[in-house]
Motif scaffolding. Structure first.
Motif, PDB file in Angstrom:
ATOM      1  N   VAL A   1       0.849  -2.380  -4.916  1.00 25.10           N
ATOM      2  CA  VAL A   1       0.405  -1.623  -3.750  1.00 25.10           C
ATOM      3  C   VAL A   1      -1.105  -1.447  -3.827  1.00 25.10           C
ATOM      4  CG1 VAL A   1       0.519   0.585  -2.541  1.00 25.10           C
ATOM      5  CG2 VAL A   1       2.603  -0.421  -3.512  1.00 25.10           C
ATOM      6  N   GLN A   2      -1.747  -1.639  -2.693  1.00 30.08           N
ATOM      7  CA  GLN A   2      -3.200  -1.419  -2.608  1.00 30.08           C
ATOM      8  C   GLN A   2      -3.532  -0.624  -1.365  1.00 30.08           C
ATOM      9  OE1 GLN A   2      -5.325  -5.244  -2.859  1.00 30.08           O
ATOM     10  NE2 GLN A   2      -6.214  -4.475  -4.743  1.00 30.08           N
ATOM     11  N   SER A  24      -1.446  -2.348   1.686  1.00 29.00           N
ATOM     12  CA  SER A  24      -0.677  -3.569   1.476  1.00 29.00           C
ATOM     13  C   SER A  24       0.303  -3.350   0.334  1.00 29.00           C
ATOM     14  CB  SER A  24      -1.608  -4.750   1.172  1.00 29.00           C
ATOM     15  OG  SER A  24      -2.366  -4.491   0.013  1.00 29.00           O
ATOM     16  N   GLY A  25       1.376  -4.115   0.362  1.00 27.03           N
ATOM     17  CA  GLY A  25       2.363  -4.022  -0.707  1.00 27.03           C
ATOM     18  C   GLY A  25       3.374  -2.909  -0.541  1.00 27.03           C
ATOM     19  N   LEU A  26       3.391  -2.275   0.609  1.00 27.17           N
ATOM     20  CA  LEU A  26       4.367  -1.223   0.880  1.00 27.17           C
ATOM     21  C   LEU A  26       4.756  -1.268   2.350  1.00 27.17           C
ATOM     22  CD1 LEU A  26       2.570   2.268   1.058  1.00 27.17           C
ATOM     23  CD2 LEU A  26       1.497   0.090   1.516  1.00 27.17           C
ATOM     24  N   ALA A  97      -1.143   7.686   0.073  1.00 26.24           N
ATOM     25  CA  ALA A  97       0.129   7.424   0.746  1.00 26.24           C
ATOM     26  C   ALA A  97       1.253   8.136   0.013  1.00 26.24           C
ATOM     27  CB  ALA A  97       0.407   5.923   0.768  1.00 26.24           C
ATOM     28  N   ARG A  98       2.128   8.765   0.792  1.00 28.65           N
ATOM     29  CA  ARG A  98       3.265   9.466   0.204  1.00 28.65           C
ATOM     30  C   ARG A  98       4.521   9.120   0.955  1.00 28.65           C
ATOM     31  NH1 ARG A  98       3.937  15.803   0.205  1.00 28.65           N
ATOM     32  NH2 ARG A  98       5.464  15.236   1.774  1.00 28.65           N
ATOM     33  N   ASN A  99       5.542   8.772   0.213  1.00 29.34           N
ATOM     34  CA  ASN A  99       6.829   8.431   0.793  1.00 29.34           C
ATOM     35  C   ASN A  99       7.301   9.517   1.755  1.00 29.34           C
ATOM     36  OD1 ASN A  99       9.925   8.357   0.821  1.00 29.34           O
ATOM     37  ND2 ASN A  99       9.390   6.411  -0.168  1.00 29.34           N
ATOM     38  N   ARG A 100       7.749   9.126   2.913  1.00 27.25           N
ATOM     39  CA  ARG A 100       8.095  10.090   3.962  1.00 27.25           C
ATOM     40  C   ARG A 100       9.239  11.006   3.583  1.00 27.25           C
ATOM     41  NH1 ARG A 100      11.611   6.641   8.372  1.00 27.25           N
ATOM     42  NH2 ARG A 100      12.217   8.727   8.994  1.00 27.25           N
ATOM     43  N   TYR A 114       0.426   6.791  -3.970  1.00 29.12           N
ATOM     44  CA  TYR A 114      -0.651   5.826  -4.144  1.00 29.12           C
ATOM     45  C   TYR A 114      -1.968   6.380  -3.610  1.00 29.12           C
ATOM     46  CZ  TYR A 114       3.538   2.945  -4.420  1.00 29.12           C
ATOM     47  OH  TYR A 114       4.770   2.439  -4.753  1.00 29.12           O
ATOM     48  N   TRP A 115      -3.047   5.998  -4.295  1.00 26.56           N
ATOM     49  CA  TRP A 115      -4.392   6.431  -3.918  1.00 26.56           C
ATOM     50  C   TRP A 115      -5.306   5.224  -3.789  1.00 26.56           C
ATOM     51  CZ3 TRP A 115      -5.951  11.463  -3.000  1.00 26.56           C
ATOM     52  CH2 TRP A 115      -5.013  12.470  -3.301  1.00 26.56           C
TER      53      TRP A 115
END
Length: 125
Positions: A1-2, A24-26, A97-100, A114-115
């Motif tokens: 993930v980026q 990207s990657g998610l 990013a944080r999973n909903r 992810y940061w």
């Protein structure tokens, strides 16, 4: 993930900048997104968040009315439009990013999966 953030720079007080964060990657549409910032000698702080479907946004009091967060799920990108910039907005800005399905408050730095790195925003007086 980026998470690749861009758009920072040097701007005079009262000026504007738009930050972008390309993911990207998610599966981007499954993630709530946030912008945070960290000034020298200070802790990282919440700036703005947006839910996975753009249904809800939240802003820190210090930037409310001046900054706007938005996202384009088709482009896997979240934006932060910053108007009427002040010297106190000078900081490194981070997208996250944080999973909903996670339930911790979006305004907290904890719980984000992810940061991204940077960019630097410098506002001169």
């Amino acid at each position: 993930v980026q998470l690749q953030a861009s758009g920072g720079g040097l701007v005079q007080s009262g000026g504007s900048l738009t930050l972008s964060c390309a993911a990207s990657g998610l599966t981007f549409s499954n993630y709530n997104m946030g912008w945070f910032r960290q000034a020298p000698g200070k802790e990282r702080e919440f700036v703005a968040t947006i839910t996975y479907n753009s249904g809800r946004t939240n802003y820190a009091d210090s930037i409310k009315g001046r900054f706007t967060i938005s996202r384009d799920n088709a482009e896997n990108t979240v934006y932060l439009r910053m108007n009427s910039l002040k010297p106190e907005d000078t900081a490194i800005y981070y997208c996250a990013a944080r999973n909903r399905w996670l339930t911790a408050p979006l305004t907290s730095t904890t719980g984000y999966n992810y940061w991204g790195q940077g960019p630097q925003v410098t506002v001169s007086s």
